[in-house]
Design an enzyme around this catalytic site. Structure first.
Site, short mmCIF file in Angstrom:
data_model
loop_
_atom_site.label_atom_id
_atom_site.label_comp_id
_atom_site.label_asym_id
_atom_site.label_seq_id
_atom_site.Cartn_x
_atom_site.Cartn_y
_atom_site.Cartn_z
CE1 TYR A 112 28.51 87.79 8.99
CE2 TYR A 112 29.93 86.66 10.56
CZ TYR A 112 29.17 86.64 9.40
OH TYR A 112 29.09 85.50 8.66
CE LYS A 161 19.02 93.08 -3.03
NZ LYS A 161 18.67 92.43 -4.31
CG ASP A 217 20.22 89.82 -6.44
OD1 ASP A 217 21.14 90.60 -6.76
OD2 ASP A 217 19.01 90.10 -6.59
CG ASP A 239 29.48 83.65 5.95
OD1 ASP A 239 30.43 82.84 6.03
OD2 ASP A 239 28.34 83.43 6.39
CG ASP A 246 29.92 78.47 2.68
OD1 ASP A 246 31.02 78.90 3.07
OD2 ASP A 246 29.21 77.70 3.36
C1 IPM Z 1 33.34 81.83 7.92
C2 IPM Z 1 32.44 81.20 8.94
C3 IPM Z 1 32.27 82.15 10.12
C4 IPM Z 1 31.65 83.43 9.62
C5 IPM Z 1 31.45 81.57 11.30
C6 IPM Z 1 32.07 80.29 11.81
C7 IPM Z 1 31.30 82.57 12.42
O1 IPM Z 1 31.24 80.84 8.36
O2 IPM Z 1 34.47 82.23 8.29
O3 IPM Z 1 32.96 81.90 6.75
O4 IPM Z 1 30.41 83.51 9.46
O5 IPM Z 1 32.39 84.37 9.38
MG MG Z 2 31.22 81.03 6.23
#
Ligand code: IPM
Ligand code: MG
Length: 373
Positions: free
Chosen positions: A146, A197, A230, A254, A258
């Site tokens: 990042y 990884k 993975d 990140d 999700d």
């Molecule tokens: C998160 C989001 C952020 C990230 C984006 C909005 C920059 O996806 O906090 O998970 O990638 O960190």
């Molecule tokens: Mg995110």
């Protein structure tokens, strides 16, 4: 009269997309705790995003950065989306959520994942794998790809273009976040799974070595395991209730969070806290935000789920305010609200009538009133 200095400062940044509407519900909840439980808080709004750009020429105006630096906590909504995408690239780079995370060195991001039984029926995963799901992803938040240099897009002599990002970690960057994860594991089941990884990446080899060293030196009471990312992605959806504390790098965290949202029923259910440990004077700083993004497709429609943001407030009550009873109360109120059948569209099952963002805020406030009575 209470001295203003005794109150903890919370800067509220609604941000973009659904950020403002979900954050509004959290502010109502915070005000409930101020009014009813005398939570020692002062809330301040701060401009951010496309609107701030129109007014001040910056997404993250200097006064917002200043307010954020002086705050004890930040409640953040969301960032990103079409209103920001059209702004010039340097403007987007100069000011963003990433600059806040980096500027305050909020290196440890806690993302708890809990599967509420009331949501099993509407969840995308089978109820039998959701039983007992309760784990935390500790995501490194201010390093690696990042932020690594070099980065950019360049044009090569032959006219091709080349995009570059750099995955890089130093030992101290690894150790400080892994330490937070080990300490968290000690307050839970004494189990930590480190995800990397290392079979491909040198930064992952270093990550694994540092985790092992810290384990041996200071945390040998914690049961440590390693997993490739993975495999971890698969395990999180295959058997989410086998995890307890997971620690991993910025990008992996990140993506995995999700993924993990599917175990909680919806991305609209995941709160987070980005923290630095308390300093010698006992001062802490933290940014609380829902894991979901700005969701431009549903922004402004009053249909987004505010529970991720509201549960981030529970984390604030626990971690910044040191008020575990209030945090428990709010978490109970969220559970009660779900058990009573209130559903925004993202968590509605067959036969449920979805309610609005604001109505979900109402329902949580009503649950608080009822439980606290
Ligand atoms: C998160 C989001 C952020 C990230 C984006 C909005 C920059 O996806 O906090 O998970 O990638 O960190
Ligand atoms: Mg995110």
């Amino acid at each position: 009269m209470t001295q203003a200095t005794n109150l903890l400062k919370v800067v509220v940044i609604g941000g973009e997309g659904i950020g403002p509407e979900v954050t509004d519900q959290s502010v109502r909840v915070l005000n409930w705790f101020i009014d009813r439980r005398h939570a020692p808080l002062q809330l301040h709004d701060a401009p951010y995003g496309a609107e701030a750009y129109r007014e001040f020429g910056q997404i993250l105006p200097a006064q917002t950065m200043e307010a954020v630096r002086n705050a004890d906590a930040i409640l953040f909504g969301a960032t990103g989306g079409p209103d920001l995408d059209v702004l010039p690239k340097p403007v987007r780079h100069q000011g963003s959520l990433l600059r806040i995370r980096e500027g305050l060195t909020l290196f440890a991001n806690l993302r708890p994942i809990i599967a509420h039984a009331a949501l099993f029926a509407s969840a995308p995963l089978k109820a039998e794998v959701l039983e007992g799901v309760d784990f935390v992803i500790v995501r490194e938040l201010v390093g690696a790809i990042y932020f690594g240099q070099p980065r950019g897009i360049e044009t090569l002599p032959d006219g091709q273009r080349r995009g570059v990002n750099t995955q890089v970690y130093t030992t101290s960057e690894i150790r400080r976040v892994v330490r937070v994860a080990f300490e968290l594991a000690r307050t839970r089941k004494h189990r930590l799974c480190s995800v990397d990884k290392a079979n491909v990446m040198e930064s992952g080899v270093l990550w694994r070595e540092e985790v092992d060293k810290l384990h041996q030196a200071e945390f040998s009471d914690v049961d440590l395991s390693h997993m490739y990312v993975d495999n971890c992605a698969m395990q999180i959806v295959r058997k989410p209730n086998q995890s307890d504390v997971i620690v991993t790098d910025n990008l992996f965290g990140d993506i995995l969070s999700d993924c993990a949202a599917m175990a909680a029923g919806s991305l609209g259910m995941l709160p987070s806290a980005a923290i630095v440990p308390r300093d010698a004077a006992g001062r802490s700083k933290a940014l609380y935000e829902p894991v979901h993004g700005s969701a431009p497709d549903i922004a402004g429609k009053n249909i987004a789920n505010p529970l991720a943001s509201i549960q981030s407030v529970a984390m604030m009550l626990r971690m910044t305010l040191g008020r575990p009873e209030d945090a428990d109360l709010l978490e109970r109120a969220v559970r009660h609200t779900l058990e009573a059948g209130h559903r925004t569209a993202d968590i509605a099952g067959r036969g449920d009538t979805p309610i609005s963002t604001f109505a979900m805020g109402d329902a949580v406030l009503a649950s608080l009133d009822q439980i606290a009575a």
